[in-house]
Design an enzyme around this catalytic site. Structure first.
Site, PDB file in Angstrom:
ATOM      1  N   GLY A   2     125.974  89.644  70.303  1.00  0.00           N
ATOM      2  CA  GLY A   2     125.055  89.742  69.170  1.00  0.00           C
ATOM      3  C   GLY A   2     123.772  90.259  69.755  1.00  0.00           C
ATOM      4  O   GLY A   2     123.560  90.155  70.955  1.00  0.00           O
ATOM      5  N   CYS A   3     122.909  90.778  68.945  1.00  0.00           N
ATOM      6  CA  CYS A   3     121.738  91.444  69.480  1.00  0.00           C
ATOM      7  C   CYS A   3     120.714  90.454  70.026  1.00  0.00           C
ATOM      8  O   CYS A   3     120.139  90.664  71.074  1.00  0.00           O
ATOM      9  CB  CYS A   3     121.128  92.309  68.403  1.00  0.00           C
ATOM     10  SG  CYS A   3     119.698  93.219  68.902  1.00  0.00           S
ATOM     11  N   GLN A   4     120.474  89.366  69.319  1.00  0.00           N
ATOM     12  CA  GLN A   4     119.337  88.525  69.697  1.00  0.00           C
ATOM     13  C   GLN A   4     119.711  87.184  70.306  1.00  0.00           C
ATOM     14  O   GLN A   4     119.267  86.853  71.387  1.00  0.00           O
ATOM     15  CB  GLN A   4     118.460  88.296  68.477  1.00  0.00           C
ATOM     16  CG  GLN A   4     117.815  89.581  68.022  1.00  0.00           C
ATOM     17  CD  GLN A   4     116.500  89.349  67.328  1.00  0.00           C
ATOM     18  OE1 GLN A   4     115.956  88.262  67.335  1.00  0.00           O
ATOM     19  NE2 GLN A   4     115.977  90.388  66.729  1.00  0.00           N
TER      20      GLN A   4
END
Lengths: 140, 393
Positions: free
Chosen positions: A48-50
């Site tokens: 996931g990105c964050q």
């Protein structure tokens, strides 16, 4: 089709202001057993990105169970709710489950593919694992 | 609404029952009424395709488009409007330079810094160049005395202002060093054009890229300054509008800037950049700089005095963005909670993963400012942080 656990979660969040919802998620996150450092491997990571999310699964008495963890508390709180719903069910049931509680408690925006906590990828991964388990059991 | 904010209709908005405080300006800025009206009026009264039509509307549109180019050209101190190309944005501008310079970059080296945005990293790698970063100290001041230009160094590509830290790099000093070695310099001005006065002649750079949407203009438009001495570069894109003569055997190109603008450009976008410049000039660039500097310093001071907050970077000159983390709180959680307090910040790696790696972190919370932000907005940011801390204890 309704589901008792999901309905219970919806009741718990009913009428709460946003910050109270987050409070509740943070509380749920704190109650969730953290995953061992050793299990937080690349293989168990859902990209996931964050916030980072780790997943493990195991079978007990023909039922599928998951461990989930995240380095962000709100994400982890959502994981705790997911676990309440999906754990200890037959793989086929998990593969086909409609997780309607997410929209009902106001977290639908977390589901869009671009959303950074990757909730959609987590659900996809859970269902893939469940489907594989089910396929394998039917082959056997 | 007071001060500059009253010119921006969206800032009147409430989110989650609270007055919006918009602190995600490094991602994009909001638009003043004058820019919105210019775009809308253009479509209502003057719109057509440019440069090719013989009819009234085409001439009107072409005039307005070229007026906008002149405004951008004057705004950045170019020698003539021919040095300004309209692009789709900073990323597009840098990619075009990378494509045009590819023959010389391939297998050679581009000198960058450790604070670059991915858009000033990836295009050079795609052109086959190796990247090397100019050294910096732990506060992210560039160590310009350590710049080592070799015969493989074919370009220095450097951000004017970091989109993460707000650190301002001394680009003039860098171009002076580069000139001694006859190496061209590209300045990524995406985070400076809206905050600091720019004068490309004075800076001495060969290329300068910026985006419209970060300087109060429309999205999908930007600019590339290409110094006259590169007026015969191979265009990165081919198509209509950029050619002189075309045959199946051979094509010759127009002179700049049309040479670098293949196809129909974002006409309304370009015109909106002119309108945004008009707006900033009307409000006074000195006033804006002074106001922004007051608000920025206030924000930095308030954040630095908080016990459980780490602020990243500390350079001689700073503007625009401030990045920080709350001890023991994931940046993503902090951003979500602040959002529900009406405070819009950005969280994550901000497309600067090498910089995150150098701090050994996954991401930060970033508050980034524009001319309409006030000290009251900073107070709301601090309240938001205090709320996050409270929810974690």
């Amino acid at each position: 089709m309704t589901d008792a656990i999901q309905d219970e979660i919806i009741r718990e969040f009913d009428g709460l202001e946003w910050l109270d919802r987050y409070d509740l998620l943070i509380t749920s996150a704190k109650e969730l057993e953290p995953m061992d450092e050793d299990s937080r491997t690349d293989e168990n990571t859902i990209s996931g990105c964050q916030s980072r999310v780790w997943i493990q699964s195991y079978k007990r008495d023909g039922k599928l169970n998951f461990n989930l963890d995240s380095d962000a508390m709100i994400t982890k709180g959502i994981m705790a709710l997911l676990l309440r719903v999906v754990n200890n069910r037959h793989p086929q049931e998990i593969a086909n489950i409609d997780l309607y509680f997410i929209e009902r408690i106001g977290l639908k925006s977390n589901l869009s593919p671009a959303r950074s906590n990757g909730l959609e990828s987590i659900i996809k991964r859970i269902k893939e694992i469940a489907k594989n388990e089910f396929d394998q059991s039917t082959v056997q | 609404m007071t001060g500059f904010a009253k010119d921006f209709p969206i800032l009147d908005k409430e989110v989650y029952g609270k007055q919006l405080v918009y602190l995600d300006n490094a991602a994009t800025t909001q638009k003043p009424n004058s820019v919105i009206d210019t775009i809308s009026d253009f479509y209502k009264t003057d719109y057509s395709n440019i440069h090719r039509g013989v009819h009234y509307l085409s001439e009107r549109s072409s005039e307005k488009y070229e007026e906008a180019r002149k405004k951008v050209s004057d705004f950045i101190g170019a020698r003539n409007p021919g040095e300004v190309t309209f692009t789709a944005g900073t990323t597009d501008a840098i990619n075009q330079v990378a494509r045009s310079l590819e023959p010389s970059l391939k297998g050679n080296e581009v000198l960058v810094t450790g604070v670059e945005h991915h858009s000033n990293i990836v295009p050079w790698q795609m052109a086959g160049a190796k990247l090397r970063a100019i050294q910096m100290d732990e506060d992210c001041n560039l160590l310009l005395d350590s710049i080592d230009i070799t015969k493989e160094t074919k370009l220095i590509a450097i951000s004017h202002v970091s989109n993460v830290l707000g650190s301002v790099n001394d680009i003039k000093k860098i171009t002076e060093i580069a000139k001694d070695h006859d190496v061209p310099v590209l300045v990524d001005a995406a985070q400076s054009i809206q905050h600091l006065p720019l004068d490309v002649k004075n800076i001495g750079c060969d290329f300068l890229a910026a985006s419209g949407h970060k300087m109060y203009a429309d999205t999908g438009v930007g600019m590339l300054y290409t110094s006259d001495r590169f007026s015969d570069l191979m265009p990165a894109k081919g198509g209509g509008g950029m050619v002189d003569k075309v045959s199946l055997e051979k094509t010759t190109y127009q002179e700049p800037p049309l040479r670098y603008e293949a196809g129909t450009p974002h006409i309304a976008g370009a015109i909106s950049m002119g309108a945004a410049i008009d707006y900033m000039q009307k409000r006074g660039l000195d006033n804006i700089e002074k106001h922004e500097s007051d608000v920025y310093s206030y924000a930095r001071d308030r954040l630095l005095e908080m016990d459980n907050v780490t602020v990243y970077g500390n350079t001689d000159r700073m503007c625009g963005s401030i990045s920080f983390n709350l001890d023991q709180v994931h940046h993503y959680d902090a951003g979500l909670i602040m959002d529900k307090m009406g405070v819009a910040v950005r969280t994550g790696h901000h497309c600067a993963q090498p910089l995150m790696r150098s701090f050994a972190i996954e991401g930060t919370v970033r508050a980034s400012f524009a001319l309409y932000n006030t000290k009251e907005d900073v107070d709301r940011l601090i309240e938001g942080i205090e709320k996050v801390e409270m929810m974690y204890t």
